[in-house]
Scaffold this active site. Structure first.
Site, PDB file in Angstrom:
ATOM      1  N   SER A  11      30.180  43.913  47.961  1.00 26.95           N
ATOM      2  CA  SER A  11      29.274  43.330  46.978  1.00 26.95           C
ATOM      3  C   SER A  11      27.849  43.569  47.442  1.00 26.95           C
ATOM      4  O   SER A  11      27.561  43.568  48.652  1.00 26.95           O
ATOM      5  CB  SER A  11      29.546  41.835  46.867  1.00 26.95           C
ATOM      6  OG  SER A  11      28.390  41.166  46.405  1.00 26.95           O
ATOM      7  N   HIS A  69      56.356  33.082  34.697  1.00 27.72           N
ATOM      8  CA  HIS A  69      55.201  32.295  34.226  1.00 27.72           C
ATOM      9  C   HIS A  69      54.132  32.161  35.321  1.00 27.72           C
ATOM     10  O   HIS A  69      53.381  31.192  35.333  1.00 27.72           O
ATOM     11  CB  HIS A  69      55.613  30.892  33.769  1.00 27.72           C
ATOM     12  CG  HIS A  69      56.828  30.862  32.900  1.00 27.72           C
ATOM     13  ND1 HIS A  69      56.775  30.923  31.525  1.00 27.72           N
ATOM     14  CD2 HIS A  69      58.152  30.819  33.211  1.00 27.72           C
ATOM     15  CE1 HIS A  69      58.009  30.892  31.029  1.00 27.72           C
ATOM     16  NE2 HIS A  69      58.862  30.843  32.042  1.00 27.72           N
ATOM     17  N   GLU A 123      41.007  47.094  39.506  1.00 21.52           N
ATOM     18  CA  GLU A 123      40.319  46.548  38.326  1.00 21.52           C
ATOM     19  C   GLU A 123      39.971  47.656  37.332  1.00 21.52           C
ATOM     20  O   GLU A 123      40.133  47.503  36.119  1.00 21.52           O
ATOM     21  CB  GLU A 123      39.045  45.817  38.747  1.00 21.52           C
ATOM     22  CG  GLU A 123      39.336  44.549  39.527  1.00 21.52           C
ATOM     23  CD  GLU A 123      38.062  43.963  40.113  1.00 21.52           C
ATOM     24  OE1 GLU A 123      37.412  43.175  39.413  1.00 21.52           O
ATOM     25  OE2 GLU A 123      37.696  44.304  41.253  1.00 21.52           O
ATOM     26  N   LYS A 183      32.337  39.990  50.854  1.00 26.35           N
ATOM     27  CA  LYS A 183      33.244  40.443  49.796  1.00 26.35           C
ATOM     28  C   LYS A 183      33.893  41.790  50.065  1.00 26.35           C
ATOM     29  O   LYS A 183      33.297  42.701  50.617  1.00 26.35           O
ATOM     30  CB  LYS A 183      32.486  40.542  48.465  1.00 26.35           C
ATOM     31  CG  LYS A 183      32.152  39.211  47.847  1.00 26.35           C
ATOM     32  CD  LYS A 183      33.366  38.446  47.334  1.00 26.35           C
ATOM     33  CE  LYS A 183      33.913  39.011  46.066  1.00 26.35           C
ATOM     34  NZ  LYS A 183      33.162  38.620  44.872  1.00 26.35           N
TER      35      LYS A 183
END
Ligand code: ARG
Length: 458
Positions: free
Chosen positions: A279, A158, A292, A285
């Site tokens: 970024s 979980h 992704e 970043k």
């Protein structure tokens, strides 16, 4: 330019150019050129051997097809939309080069069995390459597991901390999933590596073809046993899409973990600069774009599977032109997997593992609570009673803001007289891991023996 169609005999008008565009598949089936030519060479060799066409004609056709193949590979050929598809483009070229002799190639064959053959051959080869990409990913996982065998991380259910596990154990879970994917892939190859040639348009042919000879020439392991089935089904392409979907599903779950682990909150890993991106506005970043994208591309591969299943679901036997829609889907599925696997593998192979963060993650969240309960069970308490004792202890620890292992002996005794000093070692992270010494468990010995077994079989 309008050319007379190879099937133009009964037509008095040429096709409208919008129809040519709509009907034509050359812009996506051109990639079948090698399989189409090899299939034609095998078919033609058989026609010559069987005396169905003169041997000298067969020889000339085969030689010319070889020349066409070489010219395509040198980029010398521009395919034509009005010739519709790769099969007729190549046949048209053949006839342009050797005239009437070229017209004998299509004896005892239909484009229906020809396209079914070409696609089987193409997907067979593509799946074999993907099989070796899976192997490479598995090897990277094995190397990572071995190099980090002492690293302990929190295991989750979980997405809540559950029990400490070896990072290597986590990696090897993916190894096993990929092993099943590789198995599915090779079974899929076995089922598709059967020649439909000889099915003709749908009913077989009137010529004395040697189908087994053609299949053997093409490295195929047999021939289809029903001519309608041979031209009408695309289950092999659908199965390929399914296997690709399953591979992507596994890659996508792993990607999700890579994304979480590389977040500042987890800091379990750091991706290499060469395998992450920045970024355009936020200078600090470092984004896990590969993971992704792999996760995102999973959606399109599922889409390919569903699209192809849907194309096929209402088609009466045998061939229907709807089936031309199989190619873009299945090509997209294999292209996506073929592109994803190698870059994903390199991303893993180059990432830095932050053993300290993993360990401190494993040390928090009462991941040793089960072990504390197991400790009481080994002292004679029933598991349900032990569960309750430790539950109360955890509630106490949460109030105290201390982990279980920081309680004093006196505090332990408040919860159960069965506790003694040995509990401290019994609930250490190492003990929690290594006590799980059941086959397939996370104990170091188990993980090492799984790795050794795999290496022995290699
Ligand atoms: N381009 C067609 C396809 O991909 C080839 C088979 C066409 N057969 C036919 N009878 N029109 O399915």
């Amino acid at each position: 330019m309008k050319t007379m169609k190879l099937w133009g005999g009964r037509f008095s008008k040429t096709t409208d150019s919008a129809v040519d565009d709509f009907n034509s598949s050359i812009r996506f089936d051109a990639r079948l050129y090698r399989q189409d030519i090899n299939g034609s060479i095998a078919h033609c060799a058989m026609l010559g051997k069987q005396g169905i066409i003169p041997q000298a004609d067969a020889d000339l056709i085969i030689k010319t097809l070889g020349g066409i193949l070489a010219d395509i590979e040198k980029g010398k050929i521009a395919f034509s939309v009005s010739a519709e598809d790769i099969h007729m483009n190549i046949e048209t070229l053949l006839i342009e080069r050797i005239g009437d002799v070229g017209k004998r190639l299509h004896t005892g064959r239909s484009r229906n069995d020809q396209v079914a053959l070409d696609l089987r051959l193409y997907l067979r080869d593509a799946c074999e390459k993907i099989g070796s990409d899976i192997k490479a990913l598995q090897t990277a996982l094995l190397d990572l597991a071995e190099a980090n065998i002492a690293v302990i991380m929190p295991g989750y259910t979980h997405l809540q901390k559950a029990q400490p596990i070896l990072f290597a154990h986590h990696l090897m879970a993916y190894y096993d999933m990929l092993e099943r994917d590789a198995g599915r892939l090779s079974e899929c190859i076995t089922r598709m590596n059967i020649s439909p040639l000889g099915s003709g348009a749908l009913a077989g042919t009137t010529y004395d073809l040697d189908r087994d000879y053609v299949a053997a020439q093409l490295g195929m392991k047999g021939v289809t046993t029903n001519s309608l089935d041979g031209v009408a089904d695309r289950d092999f392409a659908i199965e390929t899409c399914f296997v690709m979907s399953m591979i992507m599903m596994h890659i996508s779950r792993f990607s999700e973990e890579i994304i979480l682990w590389s977040s500042n909150e987890f800091s379990f890993i750091e991706l290499d600069d060469a395998y992450s991106t920045g970024s355009s506005i936020m200078p600090q970043k470092k984004n896990p774009d590969i993971a992704e994208l792999a996760r995102g591309k999973t959606g399109r591969v599922y889409g390919d599977l569903i699209a192809l299943l849907t194309v096929m679901k209402g088609l009466p036997l045998a061939y229907n032109k709807d089936m031309q829609e199989d190619k873009e889907q299945v090509f997209d599925a294999i292209d996506t997997v073929a592109m994803t696997l190698p870059v994903f593998t390199q991303m893993l192979a180059t990432m830095r593992v932050n053993a300290k963060s993993m360990r401190s993650g494993a040390a928090g969240g009462f991941t040793n609570a089960t072990d504390a309960a197991d400790y009481l069970v080994k002292k004679g308490l029933a598991f349900r009673d032990a569960h309750k004792v430790i539950g109360e202890m955890v509630a106490y620890c949460i109030k105290e803001q201390r982990p279980i292992e920081n309680l004093t002996m006196q505090e332990f005794k408040l919860f159960s007289p069965l506790f003694d000093e040995a509990v401290f070692t019994a609930i250490s992270l190492e003990a929690c891991v290594n006590m799980r010494n059941v086959k397939g468990g996370t104990a170091t010995g188990q993980v090492l023996s799984r790795i050794a077994d795999i290496k022995k079989k290699q």
